[in-house]
Design a protein around this motif. Structure first.
Motif, PDB file in Angstrom:
ATOM      1  N   VAL A  45       1.367  -0.825  -0.052  1.00  0.00           N
ATOM      2  CA  VAL A  45      -0.102   0.038   0.046  1.00  0.00           C
ATOM      3  C   VAL A  45       0.954   1.145   0.251  1.00  0.00           C
ATOM      4  O   VAL A  45       0.092   2.031  -0.276  1.00  0.00           O
ATOM      5  CB  VAL A  45      -1.531   0.252   1.149  1.00  0.00           C
ATOM      6  CG1 VAL A  45      -1.696  -1.377   1.058  1.00  0.00           C
ATOM      7  CG2 VAL A  45      -0.187   0.526   2.691  1.00  0.00           C
ATOM      8  N   GLY A  46       2.159   1.207   0.779  1.00  0.00           N
ATOM      9  CA  GLY A  46       2.719   2.603   0.180  1.00  0.00           C
ATOM     10  C   GLY A  46       4.018   2.799  -0.609  1.00  0.00           C
ATOM     11  O   GLY A  46       3.923   1.609  -0.944  1.00  0.00           O
ATOM     12  N   PHE A  47       4.556   3.643  -0.993  1.00  0.00           N
ATOM     13  CA  PHE A  47       5.828   3.999  -1.278  1.00  0.00           C
ATOM     14  C   PHE A  47       5.196   3.370  -2.609  1.00  0.00           C
ATOM     15  O   PHE A  47       6.825   2.856  -3.619  1.00  0.00           O
ATOM     16  CB  PHE A  47       6.978   3.875  -0.407  1.00  0.00           C
ATOM     17  CG  PHE A  47       7.817   3.659   0.606  1.00  0.00           C
ATOM     18  CD1 PHE A  47       7.435   5.063   0.940  1.00  0.00           C
ATOM     19  CD2 PHE A  47       7.726   2.690   1.546  1.00  0.00           C
ATOM     20  CE1 PHE A  47       8.137   5.304   2.426  1.00  0.00           C
ATOM     21  CE2 PHE A  47       8.442   2.396   2.881  1.00  0.00           C
ATOM     22  CZ  PHE A  47       7.675   4.088   3.478  1.00  0.00           C
ATOM     23  N   PHE A  53       0.577   6.935  -1.162  1.00  0.00           N
ATOM     24  CA  PHE A  53      -0.047   5.859  -0.661  1.00  0.00           C
ATOM     25  C   PHE A  53      -1.903   5.734  -1.321  1.00  0.00           C
ATOM     26  O   PHE A  53      -2.242   5.778  -1.750  1.00  0.00           O
ATOM     27  CB  PHE A  53      -0.200   6.099   0.926  1.00  0.00           C
ATOM     28  CG  PHE A  53      -1.113   4.962   1.828  1.00  0.00           C
ATOM     29  CD1 PHE A  53      -0.192   4.364   2.437  1.00  0.00           C
ATOM     30  CD2 PHE A  53      -2.079   5.203   2.959  1.00  0.00           C
ATOM     31  CE1 PHE A  53      -0.107   3.124   2.969  1.00  0.00           C
ATOM     32  CE2 PHE A  53      -2.479   4.089   3.051  1.00  0.00           C
ATOM     33  CZ  PHE A  53      -1.522   3.417   3.884  1.00  0.00           C
TER      34      PHE A  53
ATOM     35  N   HIS B  38       2.351   0.819  -9.388  1.00  0.00           N
ATOM     36  CA  HIS B  38       3.104  -0.047  -7.842  1.00  0.00           C
ATOM     37  C   HIS B  38       3.902  -1.223  -8.286  1.00  0.00           C
ATOM     38  O   HIS B  38       4.784  -1.280  -7.893  1.00  0.00           O
ATOM     39  CB  HIS B  38       2.204   0.325  -6.887  1.00  0.00           C
ATOM     40  CG  HIS B  38       3.042   0.281  -5.367  1.00  0.00           C
ATOM     41  ND1 HIS B  38       3.970   0.320  -4.995  1.00  0.00           N
ATOM     42  CD2 HIS B  38       2.256  -1.162  -4.361  1.00  0.00           C
ATOM     43  CE1 HIS B  38       4.278  -0.134  -3.500  1.00  0.00           C
ATOM     44  NE2 HIS B  38       3.339  -0.782  -3.470  1.00  0.00           N
ATOM     45  N   GLU B 300      13.043   1.461  -5.253  1.00  0.00           N
ATOM     46  CA  GLU B 300      12.575   1.929  -6.311  1.00  0.00           C
ATOM     47  C   GLU B 300      12.872   3.403  -6.741  1.00  0.00           C
ATOM     48  O   GLU B 300      12.736   3.351  -7.839  1.00  0.00           O
ATOM     49  CB  GLU B 300      11.205   2.913  -5.153  1.00  0.00           C
ATOM     50  CG  GLU B 300      10.245   1.391  -4.875  1.00  0.00           C
ATOM     51  CD  GLU B 300       9.462   2.431  -4.236  1.00  0.00           C
ATOM     52  OE1 GLU B 300       9.507   3.801  -4.145  1.00  0.00           O
ATOM     53  OE2 GLU B 300       7.805   2.098  -3.861  1.00  0.00           O
ATOM     54  N   PHE B 412       7.484  12.275  -1.986  1.00  0.00           N
ATOM     55  CA  PHE B 412       6.560  11.077  -1.673  1.00  0.00           C
ATOM     56  C   PHE B 412       6.633   9.844  -0.634  1.00  0.00           C
ATOM     57  O   PHE B 412       5.537   9.839  -0.114  1.00  0.00           O
ATOM     58  CB  PHE B 412       6.161  10.192  -3.338  1.00  0.00           C
ATOM     59  CG  PHE B 412       7.342   9.273  -3.526  1.00  0.00           C
ATOM     60  CD1 PHE B 412       6.857   8.277  -2.980  1.00  0.00           C
ATOM     61  CD2 PHE B 412       7.773   9.170  -4.383  1.00  0.00           C
ATOM     62  CE1 PHE B 412       7.930   6.701  -2.467  1.00  0.00           C
ATOM     63  CE2 PHE B 412       9.685   8.399  -4.630  1.00  0.00           C
ATOM     64  CZ  PHE B 412       9.679   7.284  -4.180  1.00  0.00           C
ATOM     65  N   SER B 416       3.481   8.988   2.068  1.00  0.00           N
ATOM     66  CA  SER B 416       3.049   7.848   2.355  1.00  0.00           C
ATOM     67  C   SER B 416       3.363   7.826   3.638  1.00  0.00           C
ATOM     68  O   SER B 416       2.351   6.866   4.155  1.00  0.00           O
ATOM     69  CB  SER B 416       3.993   7.010   1.476  1.00  0.00           C
ATOM     70  OG  SER B 416       3.835   5.547   1.615  1.00  0.00           O
ATOM     71  N   GLU B 419       0.600  10.268   5.560  1.00  0.00           N
ATOM     72  CA  GLU B 419      -0.966   8.994   5.399  1.00  0.00           C
ATOM     73  C   GLU B 419      -0.898   7.447   5.539  1.00  0.00           C
ATOM     74  O   GLU B 419      -2.190   7.336   6.015  1.00  0.00           O
ATOM     75  CB  GLU B 419      -1.269   8.599   3.662  1.00  0.00           C
ATOM     76  CG  GLU B 419      -1.212  10.081   3.065  1.00  0.00           C
ATOM     77  CD  GLU B 419      -1.727  10.014   1.827  1.00  0.00           C
ATOM     78  OE1 GLU B 419      -1.138   8.654   0.842  1.00  0.00           O
ATOM     79  OE2 GLU B 419      -2.331  11.167   0.963  1.00  0.00           O
TER      80      GLU B 419
END
Lengths: 296, 452
Positions: A45-47, A53, B38, B300, B412, B416, B419
């Motif tokens: 869910v993150g990054f 998110f 993602h 990433e 981000f 992230s 959140e």
């Protein structure tokens, strides 16, 4: 050391309701609370690169977790044990250890990856290796249903009475005293305990008969001392001295004596040593069909 | 060098398409298809890198291969090693304690973060402070602005003073800008930071008063601050020393796969790896757990930037070719320092600021010192009458990285983590409209009026 508070860290597929039920017997010895922990993997869910998110994904996973954990909570409370649900986001191992520390639990119960399709080996997950390596709390690796090959037969085993016949495998290191304390404090659920030590082949290779006899006598003396501790706490026990390769001998004796769980210490080696050089405790965790209580 | 310039003059404009696709992927996929992105961003990045590399090497053969190897060994590798080392070391420092998110405390955290950012990287400073900041503001109702200003100051502007602060400046360092030259941006930083901190304090005080929330219990109110893993500051000093020395000591060059790199660059890279490993080995696992340390963000960056660096090769060559290259029309338009400040800034807002910096850095060299070897041209750019161009490009890349979530990688990450802890951060457009356009862009206008 009474087991009053258990952290049950679950990924649902790996640790089912039956494994949870197998812990209820500890109410007899003072189990007061089970904390159900589900960790939403941060990778899910993150990054998100440059995106932050995935809120909707998190809500979806949280809802699934809540539904299952609430059902389990009802079952736990019906059995007279208090229950708390925690749903965290992050790394499974990190969060499990943090919650265990913050909530001051006595043991952590976790699941185990299922047997591989080849049926030959039980591969343990990397998460489990990391958890056992990093945790200062005892980790119970639950295996409610296990399938294994023994003397040419395929056997399915239900581990529904985890604490009745524990087998302590000791290499004389510190964790054995913790194991004895745990058993002593929870004697009401133990039928008979086994304490074994394996003298490794390599230790007696090229030694004289006198030296081997000395090692044997010294080992028997130590095992008897442990047995006395259990006897004082009203636990029947049997001591076993074996010669050979530690992991094979421990697994064989656990089957021969029909043990219900193996209690073994971890060495505190780092990941490199554990994975590359191997360790008796990790090999047993990987290949035994019994629940394993790993004690650091 | 002559060959390089020739290649830049030969390349057609469309050879920049893979780079454009790469940047558009970063800008659009997280908004349009976040889940797909993602789980597949690394495949997209590698695919685009090959999309450029295969025809580029096929057509330009040895020279094409050399350019790609050069960008990988001389730019990408040191870039990712430095980020990894800073990330590993700063992840081993834990700020423990209970802070109460009052306007004064929040402003102090922003000031500390802004100062730290240049010395431990914007990512490192942001990761060190974001969780204590979230914890401190748990009791606050209106707290989104706290994290937005944190992105402005700690995750971006604060990193402008050294090559360690923000990746674009490290790229400048790798191309010959001296370590301490970026300290020339101090007046710009002070101006921007003071304006934003004053606005923040007024805004936060207004909300704090409006909320009228009862103070947390006595126990929570106590400020008990403690730093754990402080030995990592020694490793941080080691990183600074390694980078600094690589710019001072000259031990000649070594040929690696046809790429001539200074020996000291290899020494620096190896030292950074050793420092990172030592930090990981000597830091308690407890600290990493409390920091929720994960390699995911750095992985990433590693995947995305291999795509960015490889695909940008033709663009950099065309820009270096100056008015003889395919970007000649752009060169004719971008003339003054304020042009560079705003165009670097505008593109850094929506594209990652590292490639944007390199693009306009090359553009300035091509425009001002066409035909002069890069080492000499960079020296002239720093010391001659054109230093304002370099300041404009550097400040534009670093400062404007905060305009959107996609301008700089730590943005981000902060979003992230915030959140993840329940802070209702604004969406992509809301962030720009409600915060960047109102607070950040006017600040940039003031900086332009004063300095450019």
């Amino acid at each position: 050391m009474k087991i009053q508070k258990i952290l049950f860290s679950t990924k649902f597929k790996e640790l089912n309701e039956d494994s949870l039920r197998s812990l209820f017997v500890l109410k007899k010895t003072g189990l007061k609370q089970i904390i159900l922990l589900f960790v939403i993997p941060i990778d899910e869910v993150g990054f998100v690169p440059y995106g932050g998110f995935l809120k909707d994904e998190e809500k979806k996973l949280r809802k699934i977790a809540e539904d299952t954990l609430n059902k389990w909570k009802e079952i736990i409370i019906e059995n007279g044990i208090d229950c708390k649900i925690l749903i965290e986001i992050g790394n499974l191992v990190q969060k499990t250890i943090l919650v265990a520390e913050d909530e001051k639990v006595d043991i952590i119960a976790v699941g185990k990856r299922k047997r591989s399709l080849l049926g030959k080996f039980n591969f343990i997950s990397q998460n489990l290796v990391d958890l056992v390596r990093c945790s200062k709390k005892p980790v119970l690796v639950s295996k409610f249903v296990s399938k294994y090959e023994y003397k040419g037969e395929f056997i399915t085993r239900l581990n529904n009475s985890v604490f009745s016949n524990p087998l302590i495998a000791t290499d004389w290191s510190e964790p054995v005293s913790k194991s004895l304390k745990i058993l002593s404090a929870n004697s009401a659920v133990i039928d008979k305990a086994y304490i074994c030590h394996v003298v490794e082949d390599k230790l007696i290779k090229d030694r004289s008969n006198d030296e081997i006899t000395r090692i044997k006598n010294e080992s028997i003396k130590r095992l008897n001392e442990y047995s006395d501790i259990l006897r004082k706490n009203n636990i029947r026990s049997e001591t076993i001295l074996l010669f050979g390769k530690a992991n094979n001998e421990i697994i064989n004796i656990s089957r021969e004596k029909n043990a219900s769980m193996i209690m073994i210490g971890t060495t505190g080696k780092d990941l490199f040593e554990e994975m590359l050089l191997g360790s008796v405790s990790y090999r047993i965790m990987e290949s035994s069909e019994l629940p394993i209580l790993m004690i650091s | 060098m002559q060959e390089v310039m020739n290649l830049g003059e030969m390349l057609p404009l469309w050879s920049g398409i893979p780079f454009l696709l790469m940047l558009l992927s970063i800008a659009l996929f997280p908004l349009i298809l976040p889940k797909f992105w993602h789980h597949n961003f690394e495949k997209v990045s590698i695919f685009l890198a090959f999309l450029l590399a295969i025809p580029f090497i096929t057509i330009y053969k040895g020279e094409g291969l050399h350019e790609i190897l050069h960008v990988v060994l001389a730019d990408y590798l040191p870039f990712i090693i430095l980020l990894w080392a800073l990330y590993a070391v700063s992840g081993g420092i834990l700020l423990k304690g209970i802070l109460r998110g009052t306007p004064v405390v929040n402003t102090c955290i922003l000031i500390i973060g802004t100062i730290l950012a240049s010395w431990m990287g914007t990512t490192g400073a942001a990761m060190l402070l974001i969780r204590p900041l979230i914890k401190a503001n748990n009791f606050r109702k209106n707290k989104v602005h706290v994290f937005v200003f944190f992105i402005f100051l700690v995750a971006n502007m604060g990193g402008c003073l050294t090559p360690l602060g923000d990746p674009p400046l490290f790229m400048g360092f790798l191309h010959g800008v001296s370590f301490f030259w970026t300290l020339h941006l101090l007046p710009q930083l002070l101006t921007g930071a003071v304006i934003l901190l004053v606005i923040f304090f007024v805004l936060d005080s207004y909300y704090y008063k409006k909320e009228n929330i009862k103070p947390p219990s006595e126990k929570e109110k106590r400020i008990l601050l403690k730093l754990e893993g402080t030995h990592n500051f020694i490793f941080l000093a080691g990183i600074i020393a390694s980078v600094l020395l690589s710019g001072i000591i000259d031990l000649g060059k070594v040929n690696t796969f046809g790429v001539h790199r200074p020996v000291m660059d290899w020494v620096r890279d190896i030292s950074l790896i050793v420092i990172g490993i030592l930090s990981l080995k000597t830091t308690s696992g407890k600290i990493y757990r409390r920091n929720s340390f994960s390699w995911a963000p750095i992985l990433e960056v590693a995947y995305l930037f291999i795509g960015i660096f490889v695909t940008m090769v033709p663009c950099l060559l065309m820009l270096k070719a100056g008015e003889n290259g395919a970007f000649a029309p752009l060169m004719k338009v971008v003339k003054e320092p304020y042009h560079y400040f705003w165009i670097t800034g505008a593109l850094s807002s929506f594209l990652d600021n590292t490639p944007t910096y390199l693009t306009f850095f090359s553009s300035a060299l091509g425009s001002l010192y066409q035909g002069i070897p890069e080492v000499q041209a960079v020296h002239l750019l720093m010391t001659g009458g054109n230093a304002n161009y370099l300041k404009a490009i550097s400040a534009g890349a670093v400062f404007f990285g905060a305009v959107t979530y996609i301008g700089n990688a730590p943005n981000f990450m902060v979003r992230s983590i915030a959140e993840e802890h329940g802070v209702n951060m604004p969406g992509f457009l809301a962030y720009i409209i409600k915060y960047s356009l109102i607070y950040l862009i006017p600040t940039m206008i003031i900086i332009t009026l004063i300095f450019y």
